[in-house]
Scaffold this active site. Structure first.
Site, PDB file in Angstrom:
ATOM      1  N   GLU A  84       0.830  -1.210   0.000  1.00  0.00           N
ATOM      2  CA  GLU A  84       0.000   0.000   0.000  1.00  0.00           C
ATOM      3  C   GLU A  84       0.864   1.259   0.000  1.00  0.00           C
ATOM      4  OE1 GLU A  84      -4.093  -1.631   2.074  1.00  0.00           O
ATOM      5  OE2 GLU A  84      -2.630  -0.660   3.362  1.00  0.00           O
ATOM      6  N   GLU A 116      -5.377  -8.206  -1.250  1.00  0.00           N
ATOM      7  CA  GLU A 116      -6.090  -8.162   0.022  1.00  0.00           C
ATOM      8  C   GLU A 116      -7.556  -7.873  -0.227  1.00  0.00           C
ATOM      9  OE1 GLU A 116      -4.574  -5.569   3.075  1.00  0.00           O
ATOM     10  OE2 GLU A 116      -2.472  -5.975   2.561  1.00  0.00           O
TER      11      GLU A 116
END
Length: 471
Positions: free
Chosen positions: A172, A365
């Protein structure tokens, strides 16, 4: 065209070293930034590890990995997304030589995966930068971290050649904009940082990622290296022109990171964006060429929710989210933690990203955090009746299948927290994502025993049918 998943689709789950391994001070491991974040992103940074930090013990994956990987294999995993703790390999981050005990540990983990035919997908930096790099260099604000990261990347690429073929550079990476300590190990308080500081640090991460990309292909041409971002759809709260423009501006803040890493250049809207934010970026000779040469092979991302955007957010109720706050979308249900549940947003994101970059996608995810209740299973053990999690996963996998039907090239899906682990944002156990229950509580008590939830068997059947059975 039949709606189906590709024959070689990589089904699996995702975990992170700092949230599951524990053993924070064993076998030569140095401290990471997570060791001084006892309350996740919401609490103060401590000077040294504190006992209430659940991540110090995690779920003891460090010692229990054979048991856990056997459970993943029982579900039929084709891939396991996990991370290497950088400070297990280079305890301080700037060490000249790696820690052999750390390298040997991951040899065993990857060998255990391969014993069951599970492909490891390894994140090099999953919110666990060595703490020394934060204290000594102020994290990724310092350009010297590029060289430290390249040394680390080359070390593990060489060591695990043939054992690992899929790599991700930074987890991220776009989180550095909002959480500079967790995302970039920047020790200076956020309120003392300028937008230039944050985007300069991101630039250094871009360069490090590009160098890692090049090194991975040089060391093993079979390697595939992806970038990894917090994936987000920004929907306008109304069709008012000002809300539409506000949503476009928010899209640019997220797309900026993927545009640089997937296309290898700063996007056309950078000039206006940097003018608006008063950003002055230091580009050294050779930087632009390196970014162009080191683009990602594929785009991976987390997706939990969509955002709703308004030009004047004060007019609406707010909604929490994955490292973000937006206005509430009145058409969507919310999780126990207030995150919007929006499977259609995942379909949109996949289609948009593939149309934009024409490179393969990997969903790294996706999952539902909830408070689970452990009950007897009638067979002498325990389980969790987590139909709410099954419903969430089912609807999101249908969205993935729809995106594939629309032409998006998606080659895998890893459900986040396939086994319960410590939450990154809140550093608690009660927010559970797993299909395997771990007996550990927020007060640190518990046996650490593992129990199969109802979703364990559901996901096993999904994988066995290659996604054709989503009932």
């Amino acid at each position: 065209m039949e709606e189906r998943f590709p024959d070689q689709f990589l089904w699996g789950g995702a975990i992170a070293a700092n949230q599951c391994e524990g053993a924070y001070d064993l076998d030569g491991k140095g401290l990471s930034i997570q060791d001084v974040m006892p309350h996740g992103i919401w609490g103060p940074i401590t000077e040294k590890p504190e006992a209430e930090n659940l991540k110090l013990k995690g779920i003891d994956f460090y010692h229990r990995y054979p048991e856990d990987i056997a459970l993943f294999a029982e579900m039929g995993f084709k891939v396991l997304r996990l991370s290497i703790a950088w400070s297990r390999i280079f305890p301080n981050g700037d060490d000249e030589e790696p820690n052999e005990a750390g390298l040997a540990y991951y040899d065993k983990v990857f060998d255990e995966c391969r014993k069951y035919g599970i492909e490891p997908m390894v994140t090099l930096s999953h919110y666990e930068t060595p703490l020394h790099l934060s204290l000594e260099y102020d994290g990724w604000r310092d350009r010297r971290l590029i060289g430290f990261f390249e040394r680390y990347a080359r070390t593990v690429f060489e060591r695990y050649k043939g054992k690992v073929h899929y790599w991700l550079t930074f987890n991220e990476i776009n989180s550095i904009r909002v959480y500079p300590f967790m995302g970039g190990a920047i020790h200076t308080p956020k309120d003392q940082l300028t937008a230039s500081d944050l985007y300069q640090a991101a630039h250094h991460e871009f360069l490090a990622s590009a160098l890692a990309e090049k090194a991975a292909h040089e060391i093993d041409p079979e390697n595939k290296v992806g970038c990894m971002v917090l994936g987000m759809i920004n929907d306008p709260r109304t069709c008012a022109p000002e809300d539409l423009l506000a949503a476009m501006d928010q899209d640019h803040l997220y797309l900026f990171f993927t545009d640089v890493m997937m296309r290898g250049a700063y996007p056309s809207y950078t000039k206006a964006l940097f003018e608006k934010l008063n950003v002055s970026l230091n580009m050294e000779p050779g930087d632009a060429e390196l970014l162009k040469e080191g683009t990602a092979d594929f785009l991976s991302f987390s997706y939990y929710m969509s955002r709703c955007v308004a030009a004047d957010p004060s007019k609406y109720d707010s909604a929490a989210g994955n490292l973000t706050v937006s206005v509430r979308n009145p058409y969507l249900k919310q999780s126990q933690w207030g995150w919007a549940i929006d499977p259609a947003g995942l379909e949109q994101y996949c289609v948009r990203m593939y149309e934009r970059y024409q490179k393969p996608l990997f969903i790294a995810e996706n999952g539902l955090g909830a408070e689970d209740v452990l009950i007897p299973d009638g067979k002498g053990s325990y389980t969790v009746e987590d139909d709410y999690r099954i419903d969430y996963l089912r609807n999101h996998l249908k969205a993935v299948r729809n995106a594939i039907h629309q032409g998006a090239e998606i080659f895998g899906y890893t459900a986040w927290g396939c086994i319960d682990l410590v939450s990154a944002s809140t550093a608690e156990m009660r927010k559970r994502y797993g299909m395997i229950y771990v007996d550990r509580n927020d007060d640190g008590t518990g046996t650490l025993n593992r129990y199969r939830k109802k979703s364990f068997y559901w996901y096993r059947d999904v994988i066995a049918s290659n996604g054709s059975d989503l009932s």
